[in-house]
Design an enzyme around this catalytic site. Structure first.
Site, PDB file in Angstrom:
ATOM      1  N   ASN A  23       0.809  -1.091  -0.007  1.00  0.00           N
ATOM      2  CA  ASN A  23       0.101   0.025  -0.026  1.00  0.00           C
ATOM      3  C   ASN A  23       0.970   1.161   0.017  1.00  0.00           C
ATOM      4  OD1 ASN A  23      -1.967   2.085   0.472  1.00  0.00           O
ATOM      5  ND2 ASN A  23      -2.209   1.435   2.526  1.00  0.00           N
ATOM      6  N   LYS A  37       0.296   4.088  -0.294  1.00  0.00           N
ATOM      7  CA  LYS A  37      -0.545   5.423   0.285  1.00  0.00           C
ATOM      8  C   LYS A  37      -0.454   6.566  -0.782  1.00  0.00           C
ATOM      9  CE  LYS A  37      -0.424   3.387   4.900  1.00  0.00           C
ATOM     10  NZ  LYS A  37      -0.328   3.870   6.475  1.00  0.00           N
ATOM     11  N   HIS A  95      -9.638   1.388   4.963  1.00  0.00           N
ATOM     12  CA  HIS A  95      -8.446   1.514   5.652  1.00  0.00           C
ATOM     13  C   HIS A  95      -8.926   2.501   6.724  1.00  0.00           C
ATOM     14  CE1 HIS A  95      -4.454   2.792   6.627  1.00  0.00           C
ATOM     15  NE2 HIS A  95      -3.855   1.722   5.945  1.00  0.00           N
ATOM     16  N   GLU A 118      -5.673  -4.435  10.431  1.00  0.00           N
ATOM     17  CA  GLU A 118      -4.723  -3.436  10.742  1.00  0.00           C
ATOM     18  C   GLU A 118      -4.921  -2.646  12.065  1.00  0.00           C
ATOM     19  OE1 GLU A 118      -2.656  -1.842   6.713  1.00  0.00           O
ATOM     20  OE2 GLU A 118      -4.474  -0.884   7.310  1.00  0.00           O
ATOM     21  N   GLY A 158       1.625   2.932  10.768  1.00  0.00           N
ATOM     22  CA  GLY A 158       3.014   4.031  10.410  1.00  0.00           C
ATOM     23  C   GLY A 158       3.407   4.305  11.930  1.00  0.00           C
ATOM     24  N   SER A 167       2.434  -2.079  10.330  1.00  0.00           N
ATOM     25  CA  SER A 167       3.880  -1.930  10.263  1.00  0.00           C
ATOM     26  C   SER A 167       4.695  -3.456  10.005  1.00  0.00           C
ATOM     27  CB  SER A 167       4.358  -1.481  11.517  1.00  0.00           C
ATOM     28  OG  SER A 167       3.667   0.090  11.586  1.00  0.00           O
TER      29      SER A 167
END
Length: 254
Positions: free
Chosen positions: A15, A17, A101, A172, A178, A216
């Site tokens: 991903n 982003k 997400h 997630e 992040g 992560s």
């Protein structure tokens, strides 16, 4: 259990982003493609910003890397300025699209019902939605993890019915996205097991729905996470922007 007879290959999906440029994308993808065998032991995909779909399609066409988008409209077509429909994504050969997400839920106010509608649109266009679920740190501290993720997934199950067997789920934990923090393999497995039981009840007798971990995951922790019985791959954020690290994660999934 019957479902165990339908275990599928692991999926490693990047991903990106809101990152990338024409030059950087080409360098990254060429390095990834050069580092992959013609038939990787795991399925590999990248989910990229919409403006780069044509570029990624051209670079990856016919190779071992599938591609997808990071969002899709809940509407089929019409006066929805700035939205991208599932049919448009299909025109660019997208195999996957991320829906729900936590950043979309947090910054764009997406509800469980909106996420479910987006998953419906994707499936109707022949695109596999990667449906994200996860709890915040406050919700985990309050002991609400199971309640939250089951509620988020239940909305999608309700909307899709028996077609829910065609989705991919990504767990997630919001507190690990992040931040550099990662759920331990045991913490991740516990939540994946909850989601597995929920999916098994909804799609009994059908193939195993892949559940990815997406908090992560990196080259250092991928092997331990992917060794868990209910973790079927990873939705990779920052590490997917570094070819060598992404390739190491793919190798760990083989």
């Amino acid at each position: 259990m019957l479902e165990d007879a339908f275990v599928t290959r692991k999926l490693i999906a990047g991903n990106w982003k809101m990152n990338g440029s024409l030059e950087a994308n080409e360098a990254l993808l060429r390095a990834v493609l050069a580092g992959l065998p013609a038939e990787p032991a795991a399925d590999v995909a990248v989910c990229v910003p919409a403006p780069y779909l044509a570029q990624v399609q051209a670079l990856c066409q016919g190779g071992p890397v599938a591609w997808g988008a990071q969002d899709v409209s809940a509407h089929e077509r019409g006066a929805f300025t700035g939205e991208v429909s599932a049919a448009m994504l299909r025109d660019f050969g997208c195999r996957y699209v991320i829906v729900g997400h936590s950043e979309r839920r947090q910054y764009h106010g997406e509800t469980d019902e909106v996420v479910a509608a987006k998953a419906q649109r994707a499936l109707a266009a022949g695109i596999t939605p990667i449906v994200c679920v996860g709890e915040t740190e406050a919700q985990r501290d309050a002991g609400e993890t199971e309640l939250v993720v089951k509620r988020q997934l239940a909305a999608v199950i309700h909307a899709l019915g028996h077609c829910v067997g065609e989705i991919v789920v990504a767990y997630e934990p919001v507190w690990a996205i992040g931040t550099g923090r990662t759920a331990t393999p045991e913490q991740a497995q516990a939540v994946h097991a909850v989601l597995r039981a929920q999916l098994r009840a909804a799609v009994a007798g059908q193939r195993r729905v892949r559940i990815l971990y997406g908090g992560s995951m990196n080259a250092g922790n991928a092997a331990a996470l992917l060794a868990q019985p209910d973790i079927d791959g990873g939705l990779i954020g920052g590490a997917s922007l570094k070819a060598d690290e992404f390739l190491r994660i793919v190798a760990a999934a083989g």
